[in-house]
Design a protein around this motif. Structure first.
Motif, short mmCIF file in Angstrom:
data_model
loop_
_atom_site.label_atom_id
_atom_site.label_comp_id
_atom_site.label_asym_id
_atom_site.label_seq_id
_atom_site.Cartn_x
_atom_site.Cartn_y
_atom_site.Cartn_z
N VAL A 42 -32.10 88.91 -72.98
CA VAL A 42 -31.51 87.80 -72.22
C VAL A 42 -32.56 87.15 -71.33
N GLY A 43 -32.61 85.82 -71.39
CA GLY A 43 -33.52 85.06 -70.54
C GLY A 43 -34.21 83.96 -71.30
N PHE A 44 -35.19 83.36 -70.64
CA PHE A 44 -35.94 82.24 -71.19
C PHE A 44 -37.29 82.72 -71.70
N TRP A 45 -37.72 82.17 -72.84
CA TRP A 45 -38.94 82.59 -73.50
C TRP A 45 -39.71 81.38 -74.00
N LYS A 46 -41.03 81.49 -74.01
CA LYS A 46 -41.90 80.48 -74.59
C LYS A 46 -42.66 81.12 -75.74
N PHE A 70 -31.89 83.04 -74.56
CA PHE A 70 -30.87 83.98 -75.02
C PHE A 70 -29.95 84.22 -73.83
N THR A 71 -28.68 83.81 -73.97
CA THR A 71 -27.74 83.93 -72.86
C THR A 71 -27.00 85.27 -72.90
N GLU A 72 -26.39 85.60 -71.77
CA GLU A 72 -25.61 86.84 -71.70
C GLU A 72 -24.37 86.78 -72.58
N ALA A 90 -35.26 77.10 -64.65
CA ALA A 90 -34.29 76.13 -64.13
C ALA A 90 -34.36 74.82 -64.93
N GLU A 91 -35.57 74.37 -65.24
CA GLU A 91 -35.71 73.14 -66.03
C GLU A 91 -35.15 73.32 -67.44
N LEU A 92 -35.44 74.46 -68.06
CA LEU A 92 -34.92 74.71 -69.41
C LEU A 92 -33.40 74.85 -69.39
N SER A 93 -32.88 75.49 -68.37
CA SER A 93 -31.43 75.63 -68.24
C SER A 93 -30.77 74.25 -68.20
N TYR A 107 -25.97 84.78 -81.26
CA TYR A 107 -26.76 85.95 -81.63
C TYR A 107 -26.00 87.19 -81.23
N ARG A 108 -26.31 88.27 -81.92
CA ARG A 108 -25.78 89.57 -81.54
C ARG A 108 -26.82 90.62 -81.90
#
Length: 169
Positions: A42-46, A70-72, A90-93, A107-108
């Motif tokens: 979970v989180g933001f990735w580049k 990838f969200t919760e 924050a910008e990507l969100s 996804y799972r």
């Protein structure tokens, strides 16, 4: 000299991926890393450049600059650009939140794999192996990086695409 270094990185990269596959089979973490848990994913990735681009047999997403969330709640958002940029979570969100949730891929985690489906495409499925690096690997990855390996669709473990991701804080 450059060819020797490239060959060395290719061998190390292959060994890390092989170790990832073995760890996934055994459902264990090793000193090099192991499969991503839901909490780790979970989180933001580049996406980061691979040390050896020829490792990819195919490139279904040819743009060099990609970001993921990838969200919760089991959604995976992505953005691809032809130019590099540095974005905060924050910008990507803000970018991803304007996209319709009902059309966003899901996804799972199933065992050691991440399965992605797309509600917009009937019978669409991606099967990804994952590995979170537990330490820096010079010239390849940093501790906490995520390598994702895409199955060829036959679910036999034949990897056709590698994606190296770095967490955005």
């Amino acid at each position: 000299m450059m060819q020797i270094k490239k060959t060395f990185y290719s061998i190390v990269f292959f060994l890390l991926i092989a170790n990832s596959a073995i760890s996934q089979e055994e459902n264990t973490k090793s000193e090099a890393g192991g499969p991503a848990t839901a909490k780790e994913l979970v989180g933001f990735w580049k996406m980061m450049p691979l040390p050896n681009k020829s490792a990819n047999k195919i490139n279904p997403w040819p743009q060099d600059y990609q970001w993921f969330w990838f969200t919760e709640n089991g959604k995976v958002y992505s953005m691809m650009k032809s130019e590099n940029g540095e974005y905060s979570s924050a910008e990507l969100s803000n970018v991803f939140k304007v996209l319709p949730k009902d059309k966003t891929p899901n996804y799972r985690i199933q065992g050691q794999f991440v399965i992605i489906d797309n509600p917009e495409i009937k019978n669409y499925k991606e099967l990804w192996g994952t590995n979170i690096f537990a330490k820096d690997i010079e010239g390849i990855a940093k501790k906490g990086d995520l390598i994702m390996t895409l199955d060829d669709g036959t679910q036999t473990g034949k990897v056709v695409y590698y994606r190296l991701l770095r967490r955005i804080k």
